[in-house]
Design a protein around this motif. Structure first.
Motif: not given
Length: 255
Positions: A138, A140, A171, A176
């Motif tokens: 994932r 970002c 994060t 993320c």
């Protein structure tokens, strides 16, 4: 913000830049990233400073062209430059869309694309051997930014954060796995503004196999002298690169 006054860094190297080509226009409106992009452009009090400003000063100081610089949100800067409300947008990485929508200058600096993760979320680190491994995570990034030069799938990058502070929070919260950034920009925030985005267990790593991301200025195709502006900037960038002036200006911020 007028940039008629040279910084000491630009003044020291200004005589090294190549001969300026004449433009008919008497002024240029320039924009950069309002979230700040140190050490390339950033607000310091009421002033806008940085490498980009010094480079523009070195090129236009004796040209008779009045250059003004604003720092709106980056997405607006790009849109308004495409529309012709700004003439030049600073510090832009390459993408096919940008190459179509703007006249891109020659590159005038290169940065190292990196990924950053939270050691609290990933105490054993991440098993990243190739850029494609990052595509499985994932990812970002910042709103309106282009990550094509990171060797990842730009369409898979979640771009909702307005600044690096939000990226760090996303994060750390586990929304993320990684966020994408150029290491020199993170170092620039710490050097120029004392903001350390790598504190609190954030780990930065270079993207494997990526040799650097080149940055350009984007010229509005709506400007009647767009081609002449590009030729002037390209000529000076090449001259300043060959003489070592670009490196000297940047080293003044990073060293």
């Amino acid at each position: 913000m007028k940039i008629a006054l040279l910084s000491a860094t630009a003044l020291a190297g200004s005589l090294l830049s190549g001969p300026a080509m004449a433009l008919d226009t008497s002024s240029l409106k320039v924009c950069g990233d309002g979230a700040n992009w140190p050490p390339f452009h950033y607000k310091k009090g009421e002033n806008i400073e940085g490498y980009d400003i010094d480079v523009l000063n070195a090129i236009f100081q004796n040209s008779g062209v009045d250059v003004s610089v604003d720092l709106p949100p980056w997405k607006r800067c790009v849109f308004e430059t495409k529309s012709g409300n700004y003439d030049i947008a600073l510090s832009a990485s390459y993408s096919e869309e940008r190459d179509r929508d703007f006249l891109l200058t020659d590159y005038y600096y290169t940065l190292q694309p990196s990924y950053i993760y939270s050691t609290q979320q990933h105490p054993n680190g991440l098993n990243i051997e190739t850029a494609d491994d990052i595509n499985q995570l994932r990812m970002c990034g910042l709103l309106g930014y282009n990550y094509t030069g990171f060797s990842v799938d730009d369409s898979q990058v979640r771009k909702s954060a307005k600044d690096f502070k939000q990226l760090v929070k996303q994060t750390q919260a586990g929304r993320c796995d990684v966020f994408l950034a150029r290491y020199e920009i993170l170092a620039g925030f710490k050097a120029a503004q004392g903001i350390d985005y790598l504190a609190g267990g954030m780990q930065v790593e270079p993207i494997p196999g990526n040799m650097g991301d080149k940055f350009h200025m984007m010229i509005s195709r709506e400007h009647p002298e767009a081609n002449e502006i590009k030729a002037l900037l390209d000529q000076n960038f090449e001259s300043m690169r060959q003489s070592g002036q670009l490196k000297s200006i940047l080293d003044g911020y990073l060293n």
